[in-house]
Design a protein around this motif. Sequence first.
Motif, mmCIF file in Angstrom:
data_model
loop_
_atom_site.group_PDB
_atom_site.id
_atom_site.type_symbol
_atom_site.label_atom_id
_atom_site.label_comp_id
_atom_site.label_asym_id
_atom_site.label_seq_id
_atom_site.Cartn_x
_atom_site.Cartn_y
_atom_site.Cartn_z
ATOM 1 N N GLY A 26 11.152 38.844 36.399
ATOM 2 C CA GLY A 26 11.979 37.924 37.169
ATOM 3 C C GLY A 26 13.241 38.544 37.718
ATOM 4 O O GLY A 26 13.488 39.742 37.594
ATOM 5 N N GLU A 27 14.043 37.707 38.344
ATOM 6 C CA GLU A 27 15.278 38.158 38.960
ATOM 7 C C GLU A 27 16.312 38.527 37.909
ATOM 8 O O GLU A 27 16.344 37.954 36.823
ATOM 9 C CB GLU A 27 15.845 37.048 39.845
ATOM 10 C CG GLU A 27 14.986 36.747 41.046
ATOM 11 C CD GLU A 27 15.622 35.690 41.934
ATOM 12 O OE1 GLU A 27 16.863 35.550 41.908
ATOM 13 O OE2 GLU A 27 14.864 35.028 42.641
ATOM 14 N N SER A 79 9.613 41.857 40.998
ATOM 15 C CA SER A 79 9.517 40.750 40.041
ATOM 16 C C SER A 79 9.266 41.267 38.625
ATOM 17 O O SER A 79 9.546 40.583 37.651
ATOM 18 C CB SER A 79 8.418 39.776 40.451
ATOM 19 O OG SER A 79 7.179 40.434 40.512
#
Length: 114
Positions: A26-27, A79
């Motif tokens: 994820g970020e 990601s």
Amino acid sequence: PLLSSAKPAFLSFDVKNKYFVLILEGETVKEDALTVIYVPRNTHYPTGFYLWSTTPSKESIEWDAEDQLLYWNPSKDLSLNALIIAGRDEIEAKNLPKEIRSSFTDMTSLGRIE
């Protein structure tokens, strides 16, 4: 890891082969967030260690030898970010955890840290 800039999705250390694997998902939590990893160099890598990362730039890494801390700035564009620490410059993919084997060929060697 002491501090993670994104959600840790996988973490592994193989004592026999001295392979450490970290996958972040994820970020990143902030634009300038770093992941901080305690690397017991004196214990596991007395002659230094080698790095591979999905972040292809050596500028993404900073090593604090005195405190044995590795600062990693993972890519904001991916990601999944991965980092491998190993005691030698050649990794046998078959000895890596299955979670990273297929991604290893896409990783960049960041060289040796002394």
